[in-house]
Motif scaffolding. Sequence first.
Motif, PDB file in Angstrom:
ATOM      1  N   GLY A   1       0.799  -1.224   0.000  1.00 33.62           N
ATOM      2  CA  GLY A   1       0.000   0.000   0.000  1.00 33.62           C
ATOM      3  C   GLY A   1       0.830   1.271   0.000  1.00 33.62           C
ATOM      4  O   GLY A   1       0.415   2.284   0.580  1.00 33.62           O
ATOM      5  N   VAL A   2       1.990   1.239  -0.666  1.00 33.72           N
ATOM      6  CA  VAL A   2       2.842   2.432  -0.757  1.00 33.72           C
ATOM      7  C   VAL A   2       3.194   2.649  -2.227  1.00 33.72           C
ATOM      8  O   VAL A   2       2.908   1.814  -3.085  1.00 33.72           O
ATOM      9  CB  VAL A   2       4.132   2.276   0.080  1.00 33.72           C
ATOM     10  CG1 VAL A   2       3.789   2.073   1.549  1.00 33.72           C
ATOM     11  CG2 VAL A   2       4.991   1.130  -0.427  1.00 33.72           C
ATOM     12  N   SER A   3       3.832   3.772  -2.508  1.00 32.93           N
ATOM     13  CA  SER A   3       4.235   4.057  -3.881  1.00 32.93           C
ATOM     14  C   SER A   3       5.498   3.269  -4.233  1.00 32.93           C
ATOM     15  O   SER A   3       6.226   2.798  -3.357  1.00 32.93           O
ATOM     16  CB  SER A   3       4.505   5.554  -4.050  1.00 32.93           C
ATOM     17  OG  SER A   3       5.638   5.938  -3.287  1.00 32.93           O
ATOM     18  N   GLN A   4       5.756   3.165  -5.551  1.00 34.23           N
ATOM     19  CA  GLN A   4       6.962   2.461  -5.991  1.00 34.23           C
ATOM     20  C   GLN A   4       8.235   3.151  -5.512  1.00 34.23           C
ATOM     21  O   GLN A   4       9.161   2.485  -5.042  1.00 34.23           O
ATOM     22  CB  GLN A   4       6.925   2.311  -7.521  1.00 34.23           C
ATOM     23  CG  GLN A   4       8.001   1.398  -8.089  1.00 34.23           C
ATOM     24  CD  GLN A   4       9.291   2.148  -8.421  1.00 34.23           C
ATOM     25  OE1 GLN A   4       9.281   3.376  -8.558  1.00 34.23           O
ATOM     26  NE2 GLN A   4      10.389   1.424  -8.526  1.00 34.23           N
ATOM     27  N   PRO A   5       8.318   4.497  -5.574  1.00 33.58           N
ATOM     28  CA  PRO A   5       9.517   5.158  -5.028  1.00 33.58           C
ATOM     29  C   PRO A   5       9.703   4.900  -3.535  1.00 33.58           C
ATOM     30  O   PRO A   5      10.831   4.744  -3.066  1.00 33.58           O
ATOM     31  CB  PRO A   5       9.262   6.635  -5.326  1.00 33.58           C
ATOM     32  CG  PRO A   5       8.351   6.632  -6.506  1.00 33.58           C
ATOM     33  CD  PRO A   5       7.457   5.452  -6.309  1.00 33.58           C
ATOM     34  N   ALA A   6       8.592   4.857  -2.790  1.00 28.81           N
ATOM     35  CA  ALA A   6       8.694   4.597  -1.354  1.00 28.81           C
ATOM     36  C   ALA A   6       9.233   3.190  -1.093  1.00 28.81           C
ATOM     37  O   ALA A   6      10.031   2.971  -0.175  1.00 28.81           O
ATOM     38  CB  ALA A   6       7.343   4.779  -0.683  1.00 28.81           C
ATOM     39  N   MET A   7       8.801   2.224  -1.905  1.00 28.13           N
ATOM     40  CA  MET A   7       9.314   0.867  -1.739  1.00 28.13           C
ATOM     41  C   MET A   7      10.788   0.794  -2.107  1.00 28.13           C
ATOM     42  O   MET A   7      11.576   0.111  -1.425  1.00 28.13           O
ATOM     43  CB  MET A   7       8.495  -0.100  -2.606  1.00 28.13           C
ATOM     44  CG  MET A   7       8.901  -1.564  -2.471  1.00 28.13           C
ATOM     45  SD  MET A   7       8.792  -2.221  -0.780  1.00 28.13           S
ATOM     46  CE  MET A   7       7.018  -2.222  -0.527  1.00 28.13           C
ATOM     47  N   SER A   8      11.188   1.481  -3.150  1.00 24.26           N
ATOM     48  CA  SER A   8      12.606   1.509  -3.520  1.00 24.26           C
ATOM     49  C   SER A   8      13.446   2.131  -2.408  1.00 24.26           C
ATOM     50  O   SER A   8      14.540   1.642  -2.088  1.00 24.26           O
ATOM     51  CB  SER A   8      12.798   2.297  -4.818  1.00 24.26           C
ATOM     52  OG  SER A   8      12.157   1.647  -5.908  1.00 24.26           O
ATOM     53  N   ALA A   9      12.910   3.191  -1.801  1.00 21.80           N
ATOM     54  CA  ALA A   9      13.629   3.830  -0.690  1.00 21.80           C
ATOM     55  C   ALA A   9      13.712   2.886   0.507  1.00 21.80           C
ATOM     56  O   ALA A   9      14.751   2.816   1.190  1.00 21.80           O
ATOM     57  CB  ALA A   9      12.924   5.123  -0.301  1.00 21.80           C
TER      58      ALA A   9
END
Length: 303
Positions: A31-39
């Motif tokens: 439930g997060v954005s792709q950039p947030a998961m990459s971070a």
Amino acid sequence: MNFEGFDLNLLVAFNALMLERNVTKAAALAGVSQPAMSAALSRLRRVFDDPLFIRSAEGLLPTAKAQEIAIPVADALGQVRHLMKPAEVFDPTAKQRSFTLGLTEYPMHVLLPALTKKLAAVAPHCTIHVRYFIDRDEVVALLDAGKIDIAVGVPPTKAENRILSQPLLRDDFVTLVGRDHEAARKGMNLQAFLSMRHILVSPEGNHYGLVDQQLREQGLARTISLTLPTMFTVPALLPGTDYVATVLRRVGTTSSRQGDIIMFEPPLALPSIPFDLLWHRRTQDSAAHQWLRGVIAEVGAAL
């Protein structure tokens, strides 16, 4: 590590990455954005001082460190989840729900008739979709992608900690001939077995099988005269021919042509074949999935 300052959401991200092996899919699951998961992945790598996941053509491959911590992390998150919300209840008599089962040929013939009868009685509002698969390792990709909810088949060649399983059925091999075959009168031994014209069942389209491997170890070979992709067609092909086939026992005992065939123990040692119930770790705690797994296990135990 200073645990007091550790962001526990990173464990949620790690678990999603282990389940999905893809940053975009893991982000959607968490439930997060792709950039947030990459971070989050970058922070996890710094915390554990390990790459954790390596990019490949098959997706993200977990390192040894990631595999080491995967189950403890999943278990810890499961305990937290139970603390944060009351136990889910699934009432199959009242709720409408659809499930997709992945089945190979054997459970489709042996398990599915009894299973559908049971489900019609205990869960009249549930819909079952069946997806057929052939390769035992294909089930991992199907479960990973969420294309099936539960599978029944021979266990995959490589164990994956995100794919859970329990034994469901076993079957052993028998050798079948038509009732009018010469062997029906004279009996079956290895010499006679080797002199016959054999049917080979290979869903993958191979021209050799387990019997051939066992014979090769003894420096022996048989004559294969017919290859088939499915085993449950075999009993209909035996009456009136000189074919012989070595298949799983229930292929013969469930056939409508059972009265037209003779069943022998194979004249060589062959292992029994297991069929497991398989599911993805992401559905482990789902009440609906737990219920369905229980029903399948109950039906399988009665066969």
